[in-house]
Design a protein around this motif. Structure first.
Motif, mmCIF file in Angstrom:
data_model
loop_
_atom_site.group_PDB
_atom_site.id
_atom_site.type_symbol
_atom_site.label_atom_id
_atom_site.label_comp_id
_atom_site.label_asym_id
_atom_site.label_seq_id
_atom_site.Cartn_x
_atom_site.Cartn_y
_atom_site.Cartn_z
ATOM 1 N N THR A 191 0.830 -1.203 0.000
ATOM 2 C CA THR A 191 0.000 0.000 0.000
ATOM 3 C C THR A 191 0.866 1.255 0.000
ATOM 4 O O THR A 191 2.072 1.199 0.271
ATOM 5 N N ALA A 192 0.244 2.379 -0.267
ATOM 6 C CA ALA A 192 0.953 3.662 -0.269
ATOM 7 C C ALA A 192 1.063 4.190 1.154
ATOM 8 O O ALA A 192 0.112 4.116 1.927
ATOM 9 N N ILE A 193 2.242 4.715 1.487
ATOM 10 C CA ILE A 193 2.401 5.357 2.790
ATOM 11 C C ILE A 193 2.043 6.837 2.689
ATOM 12 O O ILE A 193 1.599 7.451 3.642
ATOM 13 N N MET A 194 2.227 7.416 1.488
ATOM 14 C CA MET A 194 1.885 8.826 1.297
ATOM 15 C C MET A 194 1.316 9.038 -0.104
ATOM 16 O O MET A 194 1.873 8.539 -1.090
ATOM 17 N N LYS A 195 0.211 9.754 -0.167
ATOM 18 C CA LYS A 195 -0.393 10.151 -1.443
ATOM 19 C C LYS A 195 -0.548 11.672 -1.451
ATOM 20 O O LYS A 195 -1.112 12.245 -0.523
ATOM 21 N N VAL A 196 -0.001 12.275 -2.480
ATOM 22 C CA VAL A 196 -0.044 13.736 -2.596
ATOM 23 C C VAL A 196 -0.772 14.084 -3.889
ATOM 24 O O VAL A 196 -0.448 13.545 -4.955
ATOM 25 N N ASP A 197 -1.759 14.977 -3.778
ATOM 26 C CA ASP A 197 -2.568 15.308 -4.946
ATOM 27 C C ASP A 197 -2.732 16.827 -5.058
ATOM 28 O O ASP A 197 -3.172 17.495 -4.117
ATOM 29 N N SER A 198 -2.317 17.348 -6.214
ATOM 30 C CA SER A 198 -2.505 18.781 -6.536
ATOM 31 C C SER A 198 -1.965 19.701 -5.446
ATOM 32 O O SER A 198 -2.616 20.675 -5.041
ATOM 33 N N LEU A 199 -0.766 19.409 -4.962
ATOM 34 C CA LEU A 199 -0.174 20.205 -3.875
ATOM 35 C C LEU A 199 0.352 21.536 -4.419
ATOM 36 O O LEU A 199 1.032 21.581 -5.453
ATOM 37 N N ARG A 200 0.022 22.602 -3.697
ATOM 38 C CA ARG A 200 0.482 23.932 -4.079
ATOM 39 C C ARG A 200 1.034 24.678 -2.865
ATOM 40 O O ARG A 200 0.459 24.626 -1.784
ATOM 41 N N LYS A 240 4.346 19.461 6.986
ATOM 42 C CA LYS A 240 3.528 20.491 7.648
ATOM 43 C C LYS A 240 4.384 21.558 8.331
ATOM 44 O O LYS A 240 4.047 22.071 9.402
ATOM 45 N N LEU A 241 5.493 21.893 7.681
ATOM 46 C CA LEU A 241 6.357 22.952 8.194
ATOM 47 C C LEU A 241 6.093 24.267 7.481
ATOM 48 O O LEU A 241 6.644 25.303 7.858
ATOM 49 N N THR A 242 5.305 24.205 6.419
ATOM 50 C CA THR A 242 4.872 25.414 5.735
ATOM 51 C C THR A 242 3.457 25.179 5.209
ATOM 52 O O THR A 242 3.062 24.030 4.952
ATOM 53 N N GLY A 243 2.706 26.259 5.059
ATOM 54 C CA GLY A 243 1.327 26.128 4.611
ATOM 55 C C GLY A 243 1.228 25.714 3.151
ATOM 56 O O GLY A 243 2.090 26.057 2.335
ATOM 57 N N SER A 244 0.175 24.987 2.811
ATOM 58 C CA SER A 244 -0.008 24.525 1.439
ATOM 59 C C SER A 244 -1.488 24.243 1.200
ATOM 60 O O SER A 244 -2.290 24.187 2.130
ATOM 61 N N SER A 245 -1.838 24.048 -0.061
ATOM 62 C CA SER A 245 -3.180 23.600 -0.419
ATOM 63 C C SER A 245 -3.050 22.317 -1.228
ATOM 64 O O SER A 245 -1.986 22.007 -1.762
ATOM 65 N N GLY A 246 -4.130 21.575 -1.313
ATOM 66 C CA GLY A 246 -4.078 20.275 -1.956
ATOM 67 C C GLY A 246 -4.171 19.181 -0.906
ATOM 68 O O GLY A 246 -4.333 19.441 0.285
ATOM 69 N N SER A 247 -4.044 17.952 -1.339
ATOM 70 C CA SER A 247 -4.232 16.811 -0.436
ATOM 71 C C SER A 247 -2.906 16.135 -0.103
ATOM 72 O O SER A 247 -2.095 15.865 -0.984
ATOM 73 N N ILE A 248 -2.679 15.897 1.206
ATOM 74 C CA ILE A 248 -1.522 15.120 1.685
ATOM 75 C C ILE A 248 -2.064 14.017 2.589
ATOM 76 O O ILE A 248 -2.503 14.289 3.712
ATOM 77 N N LEU A 249 -2.031 12.793 2.104
ATOM 78 C CA LEU A 249 -2.480 11.653 2.907
ATOM 79 C C LEU A 249 -1.274 10.870 3.389
ATOM 80 O O LEU A 249 -0.444 10.416 2.583
ATOM 81 N N PHE A 250 -1.161 10.726 4.709
ATOM 82 C CA PHE A 250 -0.096 9.913 5.307
ATOM 83 C C PHE A 250 -0.764 8.778 6.066
ATOM 84 O O PHE A 250 -1.521 9.017 7.008
ATOM 85 N N ASN A 251 -0.506 7.550 5.635
ATOM 86 C CA ASN A 251 -1.221 6.392 6.190
ATOM 87 C C ASN A 251 -2.738 6.610 6.134
ATOM 88 O O ASN A 251 -3.470 6.345 7.094
ATOM 89 N N ASP A 252 -3.174 7.135 4.994
ATOM 90 C CA ASP A 252 -4.597 7.399 4.717
ATOM 91 C C ASP A 252 -5.209 8.475 5.603
ATOM 92 O O ASP A 252 -6.430 8.663 5.602
ATOM 93 N N GLN A 253 -4.386 9.192 6.370
ATOM 94 C CA GLN A 253 -4.887 10.295 7.187
ATOM 95 C C GLN A 253 -4.548 11.618 6.508
ATOM 96 O O GLN A 253 -3.396 11.855 6.138
ATOM 97 N N ASP A 254 -5.537 12.473 6.336
ATOM 98 C CA ASP A 254 -5.327 13.762 5.682
ATOM 99 C C ASP A 254 -4.630 14.710 6.659
ATOM 100 O O ASP A 254 -5.153 15.011 7.743
#
Length: 532
Positions: free
Chosen positions: A274-283, A335-349
């Protein structure tokens, strides 16, 4: 000295005084520089190559330096016998020097115009408009775009490549006979490395200079040097033509250096995980504000619409030049700087979480920084540094923490009995192992490695890469490996993300990216990396 020899170093020995003791740094070294050639001095950190180069014009601190024996003959005179005032007429005039780190070598309080102008004033007596004209000419010569607009710039306003070009302009201001280049490309991206080296080669041919190149990068030596001298522990153990040295090295140390080029393959990671991290449309967009009321007039798009996935036990290599957005991207992921988009770590946003909520997750996401000396507190012992994460997350008793520190140090190949020492008592490679142990001790699932090898010699790089692969194979870590050295990335990454100006230009399996790159920029990066 023969007619084609411009400088001759004969039986040079240099020692540094420390109290009552005297430590030999350069031991009976002899070599000649021929007119118009590039002679490379190579060796690991501490081999004495930079001390040898600095000794040529007596740039070493006088209060602690002893020139135990030998001579440096330039125009039939021994430079070691010259007074300080006599040497000032030679330094920067007849013999120029490019230092390793331009940001520290350039004065942060002076503009580009003032720094280059000072050399022209001292050695050529140029002031005013003639000096400005010459400075613009020099900046154009070293490839600074729109040089007139850069006259008022300070070092911090320039990129790494531009700062190095300013250093070269300063060194070439008086068209020296000899140019000493001390690790001129170590801190630069591969494309900028290639540009700087080609520039030096072009200027050398144009001006007829002799270049003494100090480096630990054998790829650079092979492509750009005519002859090579190999140093270790203060001794010059082999001198040969470049082609001869690489095809038929004579000394065991030279053979060991050549064998230390990055090699090996990424660990054999499972695909059905499985994926440990999924990143989608990060800005990550930084607003540009102007006017009295600070209205937003635009954005700096440091990270612009990036998506990728990291599987468990896999490594994502992130490559790109300085300013491409690599570090900003990682700061957003942690999470050391602000961003938009999706960051899933172990399926947690991670995006909705505040700093308090994300803190418990940090022990599962660790980072190893580029420069271990600046990232390790000089006031803390190694035991305190490695155990700090356990203390912050309130894990274990004091005795249990001590045991885990010993275990972590042993796992990264360090003697646990060294834990009471301080960072300055370790080599660069050992300090980086300490940084890895600090990340390892919290049993993370994802480790970010931010340029972990760029400050290390090739042989130490190889050892660290072997360690990182073995730890990944043993523990099943996922890595994000940031680097501008594609040779290193190739030995560890399963997938590669290529960034430029905040955008992902290419993303896919490492094998595909390295063997069949799709984007012209990726092709350029690979050509630059594997050409030197």
């Amino acid at each position: 000295m023969t007619s084609d020899t411009i400088l001759s170093v004969q039986s040079l020995s240099v020692a540094f005084r420390q109290g009552e003791q005297s430590n030999l740094a350069v031991d009976n070294v002899s070599f000649d520089l021929k007119k118009g050639e590039t002679f490379a001095l190579v060796g690991e950190s501490g081999s004495g190559k930079s001390v040898t180069a600095m000794a040529i014009t007596k740039l070493l601190p006088e209060s602690i330096t002893e020139y135990s024996s030998g001579s440096v003959i330039f125009e039939n005179e021994n430079l070691l016998d010259k007074s300080e005032s006599q040497l000032r007429q030679i330094r920067g005039n007849r013999i120029g020097m490019i230092f390793q780190e331009p940001l520290t070598a350039l004065n942060p309080l002076h503009t580009v115009q003032k720094q280059i102008g000072e050399i022209l004033r001292i050695h050529r007596g140029l002031n005013g408009k003639p000096a400005t004209t010459r400075i613009i000419e020099l900046l154009g010569l070293v490839g600074i775009p729109d040089p007139a607009s850069r006259l008022g710039a300070y070092p911090h306003q320039l990129s790494g490549g531009q700062r190095q070009r300013v250093m070269i302009a300063m060194a070439l201001a008086n068209e020296p006979d000899i140019l000493i280049a001390d690790e001129p490309t170590t801190a630069l991206d591969v494309t900028i490395q290639k540009q700087v080296l080609l520039l030096l080669q072009e200027l050398q041919q144009k001006l007829g200079m002799t270049v003494l190149l100090i480096t630990h990068d054998l790829g650079v030596v092979r492509r750009y040097a005519h002859r090579v001298g190999v140093m270790t522990r203060g001794k010059l153990v082999e001198v040969a033509d470049s082609e001869v040295l690489f095809t038929n090295p004579q000394h065991a140390y030279t053979r060991a250096l050549l064998d230390a080029e990055p090699k090996g393959l990424p660990v054999n990671a499972r695909q059905d995980v499985t994926a440990i991290m999924k990143v989608d449309s990060l800005r990550v967009w930084f607003p540009v504000k102007k006017g009295v009321f600070k209205h937003t007039v635009g954005y700096i798009k440091a990270v612009d619409d990036i998506s990728f996935t990291i599987k468990r036990g896999h490594t994502l290599g992130i490559v790109g030049e300085s300013g491409s957005g690599k570090t900003t991207l990682v700061q957003a992921l942690l999470k050391l700087t602000g961003s938009s988009g999706s960051i899933l770590f172990n399926d947690q946003d991670l995006q909705p979480l505040n700093s308090t909520e994300v803190r418990p997750l940090r022990k599962k996401m660790q980072i190893v920084f580029q420069d271990p000396f600046s990232s390790l507190s000089p006031r803390m012992s190694i035991e305190e540094i490695v155990a700090e994460g356990l203390v912050i997350h309130d894990i274990g008793t004091a005795a249990e923490r001590a045991d885990r520190v010993k275990q972590a140090l042993a796992e990264v190949g360090l003697d646990p009995e060294m834990r009471h020492r301080f960072p300055h008592e370790f080599s660069g490679g050992q300090r980086q192992r300490i940084a890895v142990a600090r990340a390892l001790i919290l049993d993370p699932e994802l480790i970010v490695l931010d340029e972990p090898t760029s400050a290390l010699d090739r042989s130490i790089q190889a050892q660290l890469m072997d360690l990182l692969r073995s730890l990944q194979d043993k523990h099943g870590f996922s890595y994000i490996f940031i680097s501008h050295d594609l040779k290193v990335v190739k030995t560890i990454a399963h997938d590669v993300l290529v960034l430029k100006e905040g955008k992902a230009l290419e993303y896919g399996p490492a094998k595909s990216v390295f063997e069949a790159p799709q984007h012209p920029y990726t092709v350029e990066l690979l050509e630059s990396a594997f050409a030197i």
